[in-house]
Design a protein around this motif. Sequence first.
Motif, short mmCIF file in Angstrom:
data_model
loop_
_atom_site.label_atom_id
_atom_site.label_comp_id
_atom_site.label_asym_id
_atom_site.label_seq_id
_atom_site.Cartn_x
_atom_site.Cartn_y
_atom_site.Cartn_z
N ASP A 265 0.83 -1.20 0.00
CA ASP A 265 0.00 0.00 0.00
C ASP A 265 0.87 1.25 0.00
O ASP A 265 0.56 2.25 -0.66
N LYS A 266 1.96 1.22 0.76
CA LYS A 266 2.87 2.36 0.81
C LYS A 266 3.42 2.67 -0.58
O LYS A 266 3.42 3.83 -1.02
N LEU A 267 3.87 1.64 -1.29
CA LEU A 267 4.40 1.84 -2.63
C LEU A 267 3.32 2.33 -3.59
O LEU A 267 3.57 3.20 -4.44
N PHE A 268 2.13 1.80 -3.47
CA PHE A 268 1.00 2.18 -4.30
C PHE A 268 0.68 3.67 -4.10
O PHE A 268 0.51 4.43 -5.07
N ILE A 269 0.62 4.10 -2.85
CA ILE A 269 0.36 5.50 -2.52
C ILE A 269 1.50 6.39 -3.03
O ILE A 269 1.27 7.44 -3.64
N GLN A 270 2.72 5.95 -2.79
CA GLN A 270 3.89 6.72 -3.22
C GLN A 270 3.90 6.91 -4.74
O GLN A 270 4.13 8.02 -5.23
N GLU A 271 3.63 5.86 -5.47
CA GLU A 271 3.62 5.96 -6.94
C GLU A 271 2.47 6.83 -7.43
O GLU A 271 2.64 7.59 -8.39
N ALA A 272 1.33 6.74 -6.79
CA ALA A 272 0.19 7.57 -7.20
C ALA A 272 0.51 9.05 -7.00
O ALA A 272 0.27 9.87 -7.89
N ILE A 273 1.08 9.39 -5.85
CA ILE A 273 1.42 10.79 -5.57
C ILE A 273 2.55 11.25 -6.48
O ILE A 273 2.51 12.36 -7.02
N LYS A 274 3.54 10.40 -6.69
CA LYS A 274 4.65 10.74 -7.58
C LYS A 274 4.15 11.02 -9.00
O LYS A 274 4.60 11.96 -9.66
N SER A 275 3.19 10.22 -9.47
CA SER A 275 2.67 10.40 -10.83
C SER A 275 1.90 11.72 -10.98
O SER A 275 1.70 12.19 -12.09
N LEU A 276 1.49 12.31 -9.86
CA LEU A 276 0.80 13.60 -9.89
C LEU A 276 1.78 14.76 -9.96
O LEU A 276 1.37 15.92 -10.06
N GLU A 277 3.06 14.45 -9.87
CA GLU A 277 4.14 15.46 -9.90
C GLU A 277 3.99 16.46 -8.76
O GLU A 277 4.22 17.66 -8.92
N VAL A 278 3.59 15.95 -7.61
CA VAL A 278 3.47 16.76 -6.40
C VAL A 278 4.88 17.12 -5.93
O VAL A 278 5.76 16.27 -5.86
N LEU B 133 -6.85 5.42 -7.26
CA LEU B 133 -6.05 5.91 -6.14
C LEU B 133 -5.40 7.24 -6.51
O LEU B 133 -5.36 8.17 -5.70
N LYS B 134 -4.92 7.35 -7.73
CA LYS B 134 -4.30 8.60 -8.20
C LYS B 134 -5.33 9.75 -8.14
O LYS B 134 -5.01 10.83 -7.66
N ALA B 135 -6.54 9.49 -8.60
CA ALA B 135 -7.59 10.51 -8.54
C ALA B 135 -7.93 10.87 -7.09
O ALA B 135 -8.14 12.04 -6.76
N GLN B 136 -7.95 9.85 -6.23
CA GLN B 136 -8.24 10.08 -4.81
C GLN B 136 -7.15 10.94 -4.18
O GLN B 136 -7.44 11.90 -3.47
N MET B 137 -5.89 10.61 -4.45
CA MET B 137 -4.77 11.38 -3.89
C MET B 137 -4.80 12.82 -4.42
O MET B 137 -4.55 13.77 -3.68
N SER B 138 -5.10 12.96 -5.69
CA SER B 138 -5.17 14.29 -6.29
C SER B 138 -6.22 15.15 -5.59
O SER B 138 -5.97 16.30 -5.24
N ALA B 139 -7.39 14.58 -5.37
CA ALA B 139 -8.47 15.33 -4.72
C ALA B 139 -8.10 15.73 -3.30
O ALA B 139 -8.31 16.88 -2.89
N ILE B 140 -7.53 14.80 -2.53
CA ILE B 140 -7.17 15.08 -1.13
C ILE B 140 -6.08 16.14 -1.06
O ILE B 140 -6.20 17.13 -0.33
N ILE B 141 -5.01 15.95 -1.82
CA ILE B 141 -3.87 16.87 -1.76
C ILE B 141 -4.25 18.25 -2.29
O ILE B 141 -3.90 19.27 -1.70
N ASP B 142 -4.97 18.27 -3.39
CA ASP B 142 -5.38 19.55 -3.97
C ASP B 142 -6.28 20.32 -3.00
O ASP B 142 -6.13 21.53 -2.82
#
Length: 143
Positions: free
Chosen positions: A16-29, A120-129
């Motif tokens: 899960d940690k890697l999955f979250i990390q890759e999703a956030i990384k792909s958002l170029e945060v 997950l990428k969309a979820q991370m994008s919404a939360i971080i944004d």
Amino acid sequence: MTSKAPIVVIEDDENDKLFIQEAIKSLEVINPLVFFSNGVEAIEYLIATLEPPLVILCDVNMPNMNGIELRQLIDLNAYLKMKSIPFVFLTTAADQGLVNQAYSMTIQGYFKKETTFALLKAQMSAIIDYWDKCLHPNSSFND
């Protein structure tokens, strides 16, 4: 992103940690990601660091100190409470009892982890944004 504050992720499952990390990384945060495997490690960091994180993304079920216990400890610590760090549960444990318990403790969100990378990428994008744009006590009002 306007804030460069770290994003704290508290997650004990390596996949899960890697999955979250890759999703956030792909958002170029641009925010640095700071990972912890349990609440004990996270609370030590939160007390020691001067810079409040942009947001805490926390699993519920973890060893040593689970997410519920961590949130309770943050609320009881005057120094951490004054930091006003947005706290969001991101977990696979999603039932009415846990959600009710979590929201009784001043959390700012409860999300069930998405199971595909795109979701997950969309979820991370919404939360971080959201937390990047939301005004709260840690916001910079000089911009």
